[in-house]
Write an enzyme that holds these catalytic residues in place. Sequence first.
Site, short mmCIF file in Angstrom:
data_model
loop_
_atom_site.label_atom_id
_atom_site.label_comp_id
_atom_site.label_asym_id
_atom_site.label_seq_id
_atom_site.Cartn_x
_atom_site.Cartn_y
_atom_site.Cartn_z
N ARG A 173 -15.22 13.75 15.12
CA ARG A 173 -13.95 12.88 15.18
C ARG A 173 -12.84 13.72 15.84
NH1 ARG A 173 -17.30 9.58 14.29
NH2 ARG A 173 -17.42 8.03 12.50
N LYS A 214 -7.08 -4.92 15.75
CA LYS A 214 -6.30 -4.05 16.70
C LYS A 214 -6.43 -4.75 18.21
CE LYS A 214 -4.52 -1.66 13.53
NZ LYS A 214 -3.09 -1.57 13.12
N TYR A 217 -11.13 -5.60 10.44
CA TYR A 217 -9.93 -4.64 10.85
C TYR A 217 -9.91 -4.31 12.30
CZ TYR A 217 -7.37 -0.48 11.12
OH TYR A 217 -6.46 0.34 11.86
N SER A 266 -5.40 1.77 17.44
CA SER A 266 -6.73 2.73 16.83
C SER A 266 -7.61 2.93 17.83
CB SER A 266 -7.26 2.26 15.58
OG SER A 266 -8.23 2.80 15.05
N ASN A 274 -11.47 7.77 3.43
CA ASN A 274 -11.27 8.64 4.36
C ASN A 274 -11.82 10.12 4.27
OD1 ASN A 274 -8.78 6.53 5.12
ND2 ASN A 274 -10.49 6.70 6.64
N LEU A 275 -12.31 10.86 5.04
CA LEU A 275 -12.92 12.22 4.47
C LEU A 275 -11.73 13.05 4.07
CD1 LEU A 275 -15.16 14.02 4.96
CD2 LEU A 275 -14.31 14.60 7.22
N ASP A 284 7.54 -8.98 2.65
CA ASP A 284 6.13 -9.26 3.39
C ASP A 284 6.38 -9.82 4.75
OD1 ASP A 284 3.88 -10.06 4.43
OD2 ASP A 284 3.24 -11.11 2.51
N ASP A 308 -20.49 3.52 11.08
CA ASP A 308 -19.71 4.90 11.54
C ASP A 308 -20.56 5.04 13.02
OD1 ASP A 308 -18.02 6.08 9.99
OD2 ASP A 308 -19.82 7.16 8.76
N ASN A 358 0.71 -1.38 0.21
CA ASN A 358 -0.05 -0.26 -0.10
C ASN A 358 0.87 1.29 0.18
OD1 ASN A 358 -2.65 1.12 0.11
ND2 ASN A 358 -2.47 1.74 1.97
N PHE A 397 -6.43 8.42 16.97
CA PHE A 397 -7.63 8.94 16.51
C PHE A 397 -7.62 9.16 14.87
CE2 PHE A 397 -10.36 8.94 20.20
CZ PHE A 397 -9.25 8.55 21.20
P1 NAD Z 1 -0.48 2.67 5.30
O1 NAD Z 1 -1.29 1.70 4.30
O2 NAD Z 1 -0.31 4.07 4.62
O3 NAD Z 1 0.72 2.04 5.65
C1 NAD Z 1 1.03 0.86 6.03
C2 NAD Z 1 2.35 0.36 5.33
O4 NAD Z 1 2.46 -1.02 5.68
C3 NAD Z 1 2.34 0.29 3.88
O5 NAD Z 1 3.31 1.11 3.13
C4 NAD Z 1 2.43 -1.13 3.39
O6 NAD Z 1 2.87 -1.12 2.09
C5 NAD Z 1 2.86 -1.73 4.48
N1 NAD Z 1 2.71 -3.13 4.60
C6 NAD Z 1 1.55 -3.76 4.96
N2 NAD Z 1 1.37 -4.94 5.17
C7 NAD Z 1 2.72 -5.25 5.13
C8 NAD Z 1 3.54 -6.62 5.30
N3 NAD Z 1 2.77 -7.60 5.82
N4 NAD Z 1 4.87 -6.42 5.12
C9 NAD Z 1 5.38 -5.28 5.14
N5 NAD Z 1 4.80 -4.19 4.76
C10 NAD Z 1 3.36 -4.26 4.93
O7 NAD Z 1 -1.24 2.97 6.67
P2 NAD Z 1 -1.06 4.09 7.66
O8 NAD Z 1 -2.35 4.96 7.51
O9 NAD Z 1 0.33 4.68 7.59
O10 NAD Z 1 -1.17 3.16 9.13
C11 NAD Z 1 -0.17 2.82 9.50
C12 NAD Z 1 -0.83 1.79 11.04
O11 NAD Z 1 -1.55 2.52 11.60
C13 NAD Z 1 -1.66 0.64 10.41
O12 NAD Z 1 -1.14 -0.39 11.50
C14 NAD Z 1 -3.02 1.22 10.53
O13 NAD Z 1 -3.89 0.10 10.94
C15 NAD Z 1 -2.95 2.06 11.82
N6 NAD Z 1 -4.01 3.12 12.12
C16 NAD Z 1 -4.06 3.96 10.90
C17 NAD Z 1 -5.00 5.02 10.90
C18 NAD Z 1 -5.34 5.97 9.83
O14 NAD Z 1 -6.35 6.44 9.78
N7 NAD Z 1 -4.34 6.18 8.75
C19 NAD Z 1 -5.53 5.20 12.18
C20 NAD Z 1 -5.56 4.32 13.23
C21 NAD Z 1 -4.40 3.33 13.13
C1 WQD Z 2 -14.33 10.45 9.19
C2 WQD Z 2 -15.92 11.13 9.11
C3 WQD Z 2 -17.36 9.75 8.15
C4 WQD Z 2 -15.91 10.18 3.95
C5 WQD Z 2 -11.77 5.14 9.85
C6 WQD Z 2 -11.40 3.84 10.41
C7 WQD Z 2 -10.87 3.85 11.97
C8 WQD Z 2 -9.27 4.70 11.69
C9 WQD Z 2 -9.61 5.98 11.05
C10 WQD Z 2 -7.90 3.06 11.50
C11 WQD Z 2 -16.97 10.03 9.37
C12 WQD Z 2 -17.15 10.97 7.51
C13 WQD Z 2 -16.06 10.18 5.29
C14 WQD Z 2 -16.61 10.77 3.15
C15 WQD Z 2 -17.92 11.50 5.05
N1 WQD Z 2 -8.75 3.78 10.87
N2 WQD Z 2 -17.10 10.93 5.74
N3 WQD Z 2 -17.52 11.40 3.66
O1 WQD Z 2 -14.51 6.43 9.91
O2 WQD Z 2 -13.58 7.94 11.71
O3 WQD Z 2 -12.28 6.09 10.87
O4 WQD Z 2 -10.21 5.69 9.82
O5 WQD Z 2 -7.76 2.61 12.39
O6 WQD Z 2 -10.48 2.65 12.41
O7 WQD Z 2 -12.92 3.28 10.80
O8 WQD Z 2 -12.53 8.14 9.47
O9 WQD Z 2 -12.13 9.38 7.67
O10 WQD Z 2 -13.51 7.37 6.98
O11 WQD Z 2 -14.49 9.24 8.42
O12 WQD Z 2 -18.93 12.17 5.25
O13 WQD Z 2 -16.74 10.89 1.75
O14 WQD Z 2 -16.04 11.70 7.91
O15 WQD Z 2 -18.79 9.41 7.96
O16 WQD Z 2 -18.04 10.70 10.23
P1 WQD Z 2 -13.41 7.25 10.63
P2 WQD Z 2 -13.07 8.58 8.07
#
Ligand code: NAD
Ligand code: WQD
Length: 340
Positions: free
Chosen positions: A232, A154, A150, A125, A200-201, A59, A298, A36, A179
Site C-alpha cells: 500500500r 466513492k 463503501y 479514495s 486498519n493496519l 447530521d 484485499d 465517529n 491512498f
Molecule cells: P472519520 O470517521 O474519522 O471522520 C469522518 C467524520 O465525519 C467523523 O467525525 C463523523 O462523526 C463525521 N460524520 C459522518 N457522517 C456524518 C454526517 N452524516 N453528518 C455529520 N458528520 C458526519 O474518517 P476519516 O478517516 O477522517 O475519513 C474522512 C473522509 O476520507 C471520509 O469521507 C472517508 O471515506 C475518506 N477516506 C478515508 C480514508 C482512510 O483510510 N481514513 C481513505 C480514503 C478516503
Molecule cells: C492495509 C494493509 C491489509 C490490518 C482500507 C479501505 C480503503 C481505504 C483505506 C477508505 C492491507 C493489512 C490490515 C491487519 C493486516 N479507506 N492488514 N492486518 O485495506 O488498504 O484500505 O482503508 O477509503 O478503502 O479498504 O487499509 O489499513 O485496512 O490495510 O495485515 O490487522 O494491511 O491486508 O494489506 P486498506 P488497511
Amino acid sequence: MAKIVVTGGLGYIGSHTVVELINAGYEPVIVDDLSNSKAQILDQLSKIIGFKPAFYQFDLCDEQKLKEFTEKEPDIDGIIHFAAFKAVGESVQKPLKYYRNNLQSLVNLLSVYSGKAINFVFSSSCTVYGQPDVLPVTENAPVKPAQSPYGNTKQIAEEILKDAIVSGDAKKVIALRYFNPVGAHETALIGELPIGVPQNLVPFITQTAIGKRNKITVFGDDYNTRDGSCVRDYIHVVDLAKAHVAALKLMEGPGFTGYDVFNLGTGNGNTVLEIITAFENTTGVKLNYEIGPRRNGDVEQVWGDVTKSSKELNWKAGLGIDIMMASAWAWEQYLSQNPL
Ligand code: NAD
Ligand code: WQD
C-alpha cells in the site's frame, strides 16, 4: 479570511485539516454529528491552535438542519466534505446505512449550495481503482467495479459531482483520492480514534504495541510481492491535510474550472511486513505478530502516481514512514494516559 466549511472536521483527517487551514490563514467552520468522533477533539484542537474553532453538531442527512446552518453561516467560500462512514466490512453488512449517509449528505450539500460560487473538495479514495492493471496508478486509470458498498459510494459520489458541474449546481470541484492515511499530528494531541476493534493496519499495530490487543495478524504472505504481504501507499495524515489547502488554492486561482481529480499518496508502496519492521525499528517496541490467511476483498498491491498532484496541485508528501510510525505511536501513548 476565507471561510471553509469542514464537514467531518472532528474526524481523523478532518481535524488535521482544520489545523492546516488555520496555519494557511483560512477560517474553518466544523460540521460533525460525532457519529465517529468525540466532542473532546474540539478541546484538543484548541490546545493546538489556541482557540476553539466554530463547531456545529448535526447530521448532514438532515436537510432542514443543514438549511438552518446556511442561514447562521451565510458567507461560505469553500467546503471540504470529509463526513462519511468508512468501515469497508460494515458497509457489506449494512449497505443502506452507507448509501444513505455517504450519498444523502453529499446531495444535501450540493442542493443547499446549488449555483453558488463555492469551491468544493471531496474525500475520495484509491479504492475506486480496485487492483490497477498498471502501477503506479494514475488518475486516468479505469475505475474498477467496487468491491464494497463503501467503495461504491466513492465512485457514485464522483459521478454525482461531475454531473453537478455539468448542470451548474456546483461550480468548482476537486476530488482527492487518498491512498492510506496514517500517523498523527506532531503534538500527539489529535490522531485516529478507532471506535471498537480497528480494521486498519496502523491503529491495530499501535494498539497491539500498547497492550490493548494480544497480537496482530498479517493478512496473507503468499501474494506476488517482494515479501508476500500486500503493498500500500501509506501517507502521513498531515501531508494529506496540507493537500486540501493546496486544492483550495488551485480552485481560487484563475486557471481552474469545473472538475478535477488528484491522487494523494507518496508515490511509493510498502508491504505490511515492512510497516511492522519500520514500527519496531522506529519505536524500539517489538510487535507480537503472526501470519494469517488473506482478508476477503484485499487488493494485492496499489500505490499512486503523484506526478499530476505535484505538477498541478503544487503539492508533495514530505513525511516518511519513520515519522508516520513515530507519530502514530506517540498518539497511542498519549491516548493511554489521557483517554478521550
Ligand atoms: P472519520 O470517521 O474519522 O471522520 C469522518 C467524520 O465525519 C467523523 O467525525 C463523523 O462523526 C463525521 N460524520 C459522518 N457522517 C456524518 C454526517 N452524516 N453528518 C455529520 N458528520 C458526519 O474518517 P476519516 O478517516 O477522517 O475519513 C474522512 C473522509 O476520507 C471520509 O469521507 C472517508 O471515506 C475518506 N477516506 C478515508 C480514508 C482512510 O483510510 N481514513 C481513505 C480514503 C478516503
Ligand atoms: C492495509 C494493509 C491489509 C490490518 C482500507 C479501505 C480503503 C481505504 C483505506 C477508505 C492491507 C493489512 C490490515 C491487519 C493486516 N479507506 N492488514 N492486518 O485495506 O488498504 O484500505 O482503508 O477509503 O478503502 O479498504 O487499509 O489499513 O485496512 O490495510 O495485515 O490487522 O494491511 O491486508 O494489506 P486498506 P488497511
